[in-house]
Enzyme design. Structure first.
Site, PDB file in Angstrom:
ATOM      1  N   ASP A 280       0.831  -1.221   0.058  1.00  0.00           N
ATOM      2  CA  ASP A 280       0.165   0.039  -0.091  1.00  0.00           C
ATOM      3  C   ASP A 280       1.052   1.269   0.135  1.00  0.00           C
ATOM      4  O   ASP A 280       1.380   1.407   0.983  1.00  0.00           O
ATOM      5  CB  ASP A 280      -0.899   0.123   1.282  1.00  0.00           C
ATOM      6  CG  ASP A 280      -0.584  -0.346   2.550  1.00  0.00           C
ATOM      7  OD1 ASP A 280       0.867  -0.971   2.617  1.00  0.00           O
ATOM      8  OD2 ASP A 280      -0.999   0.079   3.353  1.00  0.00           O
ATOM      9  N   GLU A 464      12.632   1.598   6.830  1.00  0.00           N
ATOM     10  CA  GLU A 464      11.379   0.413   6.369  1.00  0.00           C
ATOM     11  C   GLU A 464      11.837   0.253   4.804  1.00  0.00           C
ATOM     12  O   GLU A 464      11.563  -0.726   4.455  1.00  0.00           O
ATOM     13  CB  GLU A 464      10.129   1.362   6.694  1.00  0.00           C
ATOM     14  CG  GLU A 464       9.097   0.785   5.958  1.00  0.00           C
ATOM     15  CD  GLU A 464       7.652   1.571   6.126  1.00  0.00           C
ATOM     16  OE1 GLU A 464       6.612   1.003   6.103  1.00  0.00           O
ATOM     17  OE2 GLU A 464       7.968   2.988   5.900  1.00  0.00           O
TER      18      GLU A 464
END
Length: 498
Positions: A280, A464
């Protein structure tokens, strides 16, 4: 009736706060904890909101405890080698079990667990598998087992594993890695582990296949299952709720208002399904491969999801074999064989030498390649010839100075170029190793690890996601800033280093 009225009144306050841009991140207020009862807060709000000098920000701060980003406050010691840093960081990212119900949207868990870091203050489903790889290397098998037990607990109490342990994630799951997590425990404790977790594995499978038995001959889809023209049953991502995501409320409402050819409910469903995928967001889910306004996630059958469900079917087969239940073992063996055949039939493109997602509405493959094509190699579902051809595409089009691109599309979405992500590097690396394509696998590993090490030397952080084209610029775009911590990056690095 009182609970419904309370919920409706809170929704009014929630909508006001999220639309106000009071917080740069919609997740902040979604994670807040009330200082007094919600009924008291709402009563006070309705009395004060129309007063001339009403200060919404002050009101929220008076009545809610706002979350802190603990991992971001952690100061790295750059004199430490990266492996020691990561071992120390497990303590920072570990959360203790809780039975308290007064934690706002957080769902309590009975065992210790590791969070990703930054804005991600809760456990995440597919993240956790890659985090566990590193915990295993660090000799923290007990923590791995605790996390598996938390997921088993969620399956037992909710019927499935949600995206994360937040109430606002209860409409969706994430890529089904639970069987792979159980396999990590089995590696250290033996095959009897499959018997222990068999009830949860069955419930996980039932969740993903829910609606399958209800499909009539003329019905193509139900929930997460899709019947293909040849009768094959494959799976898609879905969400049971067609509303804006609370943790991205303002963004979802704004996007739905821009889309002319779909209802807001359809847009919200596509957005939520993409969130269930873990990607996403990505051009992978867009009709035009460029713009979010063309998102159509639920029209697509993803190759990676179906590879994961094939593995779950094979593990269920093995669990029943161990228990002596030949009938059910044979049933799951047949299901896995049928899915394997369908994976090859609907995702493999002989001309391109690559795997692509399938659009069940248009009855054709998507034409934008993504790193999800490595999943059939990871699960050894490809022939040697197919694996060799996938490797050629990965080397020619995806491999960059700092690792593998996620897709070949340059958009402003975080699961697109120029970004690379640890879990997909691991899937591709291990997939190549499965077919003795060791030279390319080593290049993937070295490029990615060098990227991690370069960024750590500069900043003392593990991120991340990373820009795989250059180490001069951090990863680009997305709904929120690049986060540090970071669970799955740490885990994959340690596993690659092993």
């Amino acid at each position: 009736m009182a609970d419904r009225i309370l919920a409706e009144n809170f929704q009014t306050l929630f909508d006001t706060v999220q639309r106000s841009s009071l917080f740069s991140d919609s997740k902040t207020f979604s994670d807040a904890i009330t200082k007094v009862s919600l009924a008291q807060i709402l009563d006070s709000y309705h009395q004060r909101k129309n007063v001339a000098d009403f200060d919404l920000k002050a009101f929220i701060e008076q009545n809610f405890i706002l979350p802190a980003e603990q991992a971001s406050e952690y100061q790295s010691d750059l004199n430490k080698p990266i492996q020691q840093h990561l071992d120390d960081l497990w303590e920072v990212l570990t959360r203790q079990p809780s039975t308290s119900e007064s934690q706002g949207s957080l769902i309590p868990l009975p065992f210790s667990y590791v969070v990703p870091g930054g804005r991600f203050r809760e456990i995440y489903y597919w993240d956790s598998y890659f985090t566990m790889l590193g915990l295993q290397v660090s000799g923290r098998e007990a923590l791995v087992e605790s996390m598996v037990n938390n997921f088993a607990h969620l399956i037992d109490t909710l019927g499935f594993i949600p995206n994360g342990n937040r109430t606002y994630y209860l409409g969706r799951s994430q890529p089904p890695f639970f069987a792979l997590m159980v396999n990590l425990v089995a590696e250290s404790q033996g095959e009897q582990v499959w018997q222990r977790y068999l009830p949860q594995l069955e419930k996980e499978y039932a969740f993903w296949m829910r609606g399958c038995e209800e499909l009539s001959p003329n019905q193509t889809v139900k929930n997460r299952v899709v019947r293909l023209p040849d009768g094959s049953i494959l799976n898609r991502y879905w969400d049971d709720i067609a509303l804006p995501r609370p943790e991205a409320y303002k963004e979802d409402v704004a996007l739905a208002a821009q889309v002319q050819d779909q209802s807001p409910e359809e847009v919200y469903r596509h957005l939520r399904a993409a969130a269930e995928s873990g990607w996403d967001f990505s051009s992978r889910w867009f009709k035009d491969s460029q713009t979010m306004q063309t998102i159509h996630t639920t029209d697509l059958i993803p190759v990676d999801l179906n590879c994961l469900l094939w593995y779950l079917e094979k593990r269920l087969q093995r669990a029943y074999e161990l228990g002596g239940n030949v009938l059910l073992a044979n049933r799951y063996e047949e299901k896995a064989a049928q899915r394997h055949t369908a994976i090859q039939a609907f995702f493999w493109n002989e001309a391109a030498g690559f795997y692509f997602d399938y659009d069940w509405k248009l009855k054709r493959q998507k034409d934008n390649g993504t790193l999800a094509a490595a999943f059939p190699l990871f699960f050894s579902l490809s022939t040697s010839a197919q694996a060799g051809r996938v490797a050629q595409v990965l080397e020619k089009k995806f491999l960059q100075k700092n690792g593998l691109l996620t897709t070949l599309q340059f958009t402003h979405e975080q699961w697109d170029a120029p970004n690379g992500w640890a879990p997909l590097q691991w899937i591709a690396y291990q997939g190549l190793k499965n077919y003795q394509l060791d030279a390319l696998a080593t290049r993937v590993k070295n490029n990615w690890m060098n990227n991690n090490e370069t960024y750590y030397a500069k900043t003392g952080k593990m991120m991340e996601k990373y820009n795989v084209l250059t180490d001069d610029i951090s990863a680009q775009d997305g709904e929120y800033p690049n986060q540090d911590g970071f669970g799955w990056t740490n885990g994959v690095y340690l596993k690659m280093k092993e």
